[in-house]
Every structure is written in structure tokens, then in C-alpha cells.
Design an enzyme around this catalytic site. Structure first.
Site, PDB file in Angstrom:
ATOM      1  CB  VAL A 107      -0.925   0.026   1.232  1.00  0.00           C
ATOM      2  CG1 VAL A 107      -1.827   1.260   1.196  1.00  0.00           C
ATOM      3  CG2 VAL A 107      -1.762  -1.248   1.302  1.00  0.00           C
ATOM      4  CB  CYS A 108       1.037   4.189   0.438  1.00  0.00           C
ATOM      5  SG  CYS A 108       1.455   5.948   0.436  1.00  0.00           S
ATOM      6  CG  ASN A 109       5.772   5.323   1.208  1.00  0.00           C
ATOM      7  OD1 ASN A 109       4.930   4.763   1.922  1.00  0.00           O
ATOM      8  ND2 ASN A 109       6.619   6.217   1.687  1.00  0.00           N
TER       9      ASN A 109
END
Length: 319
Positions: A107-109
Site C-alpha cells: 500500500v502506498c510507498n
């Protein structure tokens, strides 16, 4: 048996990267029951782990002690990710757990941790748009920063923060079909997940947000509300009171998109909404949205969202 989902967290992680997907899996379990999900949280060490908000969550098991088959491994993100990339123990354990998992997601970075662990080599991936340049520093990763989520084989990555919810809904749909994913989305009062990945923000939202003057915002609102009108460059230039060449240059400078591309995206999004909310045949949708013919509608959907219009409707219609 329930599917085992293991989340990897660390000090300073983004709380919603964990809470959003976990709630999706929990809601799906309420419906699927025995065929639902069992959620576990792990970190470099067992005990309390502090999120970016200052809230602590419990990681009952240290990551090095996690054994056994895993259905889905999810690595979260957060502003502190950069500080954890040099940790060979964490990235090494992520690589080990990925070997135990049927599929791996970030998820995300959190995608940066997957890349550092060598799990994105030769794969296409996405991440938060602010971290796209960082992910592109891994030369073997093909970065597509304009996706809400990206699947490449058994590895899934998502864009920033709330996109983790879209990712989890996609995983649920992959396991149980679109109907359960739709039910979960309605229960959580979130937008339905889009198939195959799509722009992180709509063309309208991106362009309106960057258009610096009211006249351009009004023009964009007109385009988005009137897809069936004549939206050619000559017609739009006349509406703006500019020459065609000057209009095309100003439009691109102020919105970041050429007028033709913006119009195509806006019309495609109008068609997408009609597919979700009506029973109109494809030829009517193509005609009413200014796209023209069903064949053109098919080509636009395949190019923008990598899915056929009919398949999109079968999976994500709300009527």
C-alpha cells in the site's frame, strides 16, 4: 478455511494503510464467513508499534517468527519508509514471507520496501504519486504512477493511502467475485473499485485543480457536463474566444493535458458512469457521451482502463 492475511508494519507507518484494507477484509469475512480472512499484524519486533498518528497497534509476533503458509502478505507505507529501507533484516524478512505467500501486496510507498526486497524486479508497479520518482530509482521496476492499483502476476501494488481500500476490494473481488466486493464497498460507504487499474484522479479533478482562472474552470465544467456536444478544438476555441492554435496552447499549459485528450478522458468517464448506473446498450452510451460507436468505446476503455465496457458493467454495475 479462512485466508490468512499478514500485514507488515513499522514505527511511523501510515495508520490508514493498515486500517483501510483490514476493514475491507473484515467486512468481507462477515459475509463470506468460513471463507473469509484471518488478519495478523507483524513487525520487526513483537509488541506495540506506533503509527504516524501516535496511535499504537499490537504486533503479537515478530516478523522473524512468522511461519507457515500465507494467503496474502501486505506491506504498508508511511512517511517513515525511507528510514526503514536500509534495514536488511526487515527487507530480508519481507522477501522471506513473500516466498510463503500466495500473493504479495503493498500500500502506498510500501512498494519501496518491496523493491528493496527485490520483489518488484522485472514487474510493473505503482505507488503514491509523490513516491513515484523514488520507486523509479530501481531500474528493474516499471513504474506506472497513474494507477490506483497495479497487478503484475502474484504481486499487487497500490497508490497512496486510501487507495489501499481499492486494492483490498480488488483482492476480495479476485477471491470471491465482484458481487461481494460491491457489497463490501457499499457497507463501508466507499466508491466501487475500478477494474484493472485506472487514473489516480479523474482527468476532470486533475485539470480543474490546476486550472488557474475561473474561465478555464468553467470551460472544463462545461466539457464534463456536456459530453455529447461538439467538443472539437474549433468549437471549444470559439467558446473561449481564442484562435484554435492559441486555445490549444493555453489549454495544455493550464490543465496539463491537450484538449483532445481531456475530452476523450471526460467522455470515457461519463460512459463509465452510465455503465455503472443504467441498462443502456453500448451504442446508446457511445452516442450520448460523444464517443460515437461501440467499437470506439471498446478501444477507449481498453486503452484507458484495460477492460472491455461489457466486462466493466458485469462486474461493477450498481443498478
Amino acid at each position: 478455511m479462512q485466508r490468512r492475511v499478514v500485514f507488515v508494519v513499522f514505527d511511523g507507518f501510515q495508520l490508514l494503510d493498515l486500517a483501510g484494507p483490514a476493514d475491507v477484509f473484515a467486512a468481507a469475512t462477515l459475509v463470506a464467513r468460513a471463507d473469509g480472512y484471518g488478519i495478523e499484524v507483524t513487525a520487526s519486533r513483537a509488541g506495540a508499534v506506533t503509527a504516524n498518528t501516535g496511535i499504537t497497534v499490537a504486533a503479537p509476533t515478530a516478523i522473524g517468527d512468522v511461519t507457515g503458509e500465507i494467503d496474502t502478505l501486505v506491506v504498508v507505507g508511511g512517511l517513515s519508509v525511507a528510514g526503514h529501507l536500509p534495514d536488511p533484516v526487515l527487507t530480508g524478512q519481507i522477501a522471506r514471507l513473500s516466498g510463503l505467500a500466495r500473493r504479495t501486496a503493498s500500500v502506498c510507498n510500501g512498494a519501496l520496501l518491496l523493491a528493496e526486497a527485490g520483489l518488484l524486479a522485472g514487474r510493473r508497479a505503482t505507488t503514491h504519486w509523490l513516491a513515484a520518482a523514488d520507486l523509479a530509482r530501481y531500474p528493474q521496476v516499471a513504474v506506472d504512477a497513474d494507477r490506483i492499483y497495479q497487478r503484475d502476476g502474484d504481486v499487487w501494488t497500490s497508490a497512496g493511502v486510501t487507495a489501499g481500500i481499492d486494492l483490498a476490494l480488488a483482492l476480495v473481488a479476485d477471491d470471491h467475485g465482484g458481487r461481494l466486493a460491491r457489497d463490501v464497498a457499499r457497507g463501508l460507504v466507499v466508491y466501487l473499485h475500478r477494474p484493472g487499474g485506472q487514473s489516480q484522479f479523474s482527468a476532470a479533478m486533475r485539470a480543474r485543480g490546476t486550472a488557474p482562472d475561473e474561465s478555464m474552470r468553467e470551460l472544463l465544467a462545461y466539457i464534463d457536463s456536456s459530453p455529447g456536444d461538439d467538443l472539437s478544438v474549433p468549437a471549444l476555441a470559439r467558446r473561449a474566444g481564442l484562435s484554435e492554435r492559441h486555445f490549444a496552447r493555453v489549454f495544455a499549459e493550464r490543465t496539463g493535458l491537450p484538449p483532445g485528450r481531456y475530452v476523450e478522458r471526460s467522455r470515457a468517464e461519463a460512459a463509465r458512469r452510465l455503465l455503472e448506473t443504467t441498462d443502456h446498450p453500448l451504442d446508446r452510451i457511445a452516442r450520448e457521451t460523444g464517443i460515437g460507436a461501440p467499437e470506439t468505446l471498446f478501444r477507449v476503455f481498453r486503452r484507458l482502463w484495460r477492460v472491455a465496457p461489457g466486462e466493466y458493467r458485469r462486474r461493477f454495475a450498481t443498478h
